[in-house]
Design an enzyme around this catalytic site. Sequence first.
Site, PDB file in Angstrom:
ATOM      1  N   ASP A 128      34.633  26.607  18.583  1.00 25.39           N
ATOM      2  CA  ASP A 128      35.582  27.404  17.799  1.00 25.39           C
ATOM      3  C   ASP A 128      36.691  26.550  17.214  1.00 25.39           C
ATOM      4  OD1 ASP A 128      36.504  27.085  20.516  1.00 25.39           O
ATOM      5  OD2 ASP A 128      38.078  28.557  20.113  1.00 25.39           O
ATOM      6  N   GLU A 162      37.574  28.408  23.193  1.00 29.54           N
ATOM      7  CA  GLU A 162      38.397  27.439  23.932  1.00 29.54           C
ATOM      8  C   GLU A 162      39.845  27.509  23.496  1.00 29.54           C
ATOM      9  OE1 GLU A 162      40.532  23.725  24.783  1.00 29.54           O
ATOM     10  OE2 GLU A 162      40.052  24.566  22.812  1.00 29.54           O
ATOM     11  N   HIS A 190      33.871  22.281  22.367  1.00 29.63           N
ATOM     12  CA  HIS A 190      33.923  23.697  21.988  1.00 29.63           C
ATOM     13  C   HIS A 190      33.594  23.876  20.513  1.00 29.63           C
ATOM     14  CE1 HIS A 190      37.999  23.537  20.062  1.00 29.63           C
ATOM     15  NE2 HIS A 190      38.282  22.667  21.003  1.00 29.63           N
ATOM     16  N   ASP A 207      37.955  16.291  23.497  1.00 27.19           N
ATOM     17  CA  ASP A 207      38.938  17.238  22.959  1.00 27.19           C
ATOM     18  C   ASP A 207      40.360  16.680  23.020  1.00 27.19           C
ATOM     19  OD1 ASP A 207      39.837  19.582  21.835  1.00 27.19           O
ATOM     20  OD2 ASP A 207      39.568  20.814  23.614  1.00 27.19           O
ATOM     21  N   ASP A 225      38.830  19.264  15.395  1.00 24.24           N
ATOM     22  CA  ASP A 225      39.033  19.874  16.710  1.00 24.24           C
ATOM     23  C   ASP A 225      38.195  21.151  16.748  1.00 24.24           C
ATOM     24  OD1 ASP A 225      39.975  20.931  19.064  1.00 24.24           O
ATOM     25  OD2 ASP A 225      41.988  21.351  18.331  1.00 24.24           O
ATOM     26  N   HIS A 254      45.475  21.592  14.600  1.00 24.19           N
ATOM     27  CA  HIS A 254      46.123  22.899  14.470  1.00 24.19           C
ATOM     28  C   HIS A 254      47.058  22.927  13.263  1.00 24.19           C
ATOM     29  CE1 HIS A 254      45.376  24.192  18.931  1.00 24.19           C
ATOM     30  NE2 HIS A 254      44.362  23.536  18.414  1.00 24.19           N
TER      31      HIS A 254
END
Length: 371
Positions: free
Chosen positions: A78, A140, A76, A164, A107, A345
């Site tokens: 994003d 995603e 992905h 991922d 990520d 994150h």
Amino acid sequence: MRENEKIAEVFGKLVSIDSPSLKEREMADYLKKLFGEIGVELEEDQTGEATGSNAGNLFARLEGEAGSEPLLLGVHMDTVEPSRNKKAVFHPDGTVTSNGTTVLGADDLAGVTAIYEAVRYLKEKNIPHRTVEILITTGEELYCKGANAFDYSKVRSKEAYALDLSGKIGAAAYAAPTLISFSASVKGKAAHAGFYPEKGINSIQAAAKAIARLPQGRIDENTTANIGVFAGGTGTNIVPEACTAKGEIRSLNHEIAMKLLKEYHEIFQEEAEKARAVFEWEEKLNIIAYETDLGGKAAENYRKAVEKTGLEPEFEKTFGGSDNNVFAQHGIEGLVIATSMNQVHSCSEYCSIPEIRQVSEILVNLCTAEK
């Protein structure tokens, strides 16, 4: 494969581009240009209206040897926030971090880099390979918005690898959960808390009684549940008229997740009715659980590809979702593979250029035409 410095250049450029979820326009345009320079045309679909993104998913197919079975590589474009003005910091040992004010974006841009390097190598060396399909999705991080909107009639593959996953290179997740989000709203009646509390209906009290009855935390080895947001009331001297509780349920067993959701709904409704309050409920099934057969083709091919690279394959279950949840719903057997993304994150996120190179080698082994 190319030397680490060249791989670092590609990765550094990618992470310098802002691509928060649903704002992937600049990234999509750059990826089409980047892959186009090595003769790979990324076709953009028109899913933006459905997803809310200013860009569509990108899809390409590299035709392989006649009779070879196709495979899908998923990633992905994003990134989660904070992701504006990302600046990669390259360290002497090959580790890459952000400057501490944003996420790094490994990520999933480490995965994008690995796919690009693998495909570039196959084409540059003119190596016979299987038909390779590439899907780069939008949104995603918002429960696979782009993957859910994609038209899978375009895909020939029945075998997929989503790049991922955090962890040691060579690891792969073969099972992931159903993930459901919900919102329970209770509307009572406002009244002065000092003079006429008996004339009010305390929405917070009703919701709190429900929450106290709910199983939360780790329900069993395959299931978790959590109330993560609770808000209501307007003043300490006012019986609170309305409040809302929001949460999620995750389970590797879809049926258990749905049964627990039903229990949550019923308990909230019971307590609201006891208080004579109005109750409203919203739920969203974000992704559905899957488990890939470790004796199947995807796992066996991955095992061989990792071992050929000189690494040890490891298989695990994960409580995180990915586009592979969506692939599974479309009959595509897949794994989520480790891609050099760590502490994702967060502003402490980091990756390793030598590890990205290893991932590219694994991909080359997966894509190599079957003899």
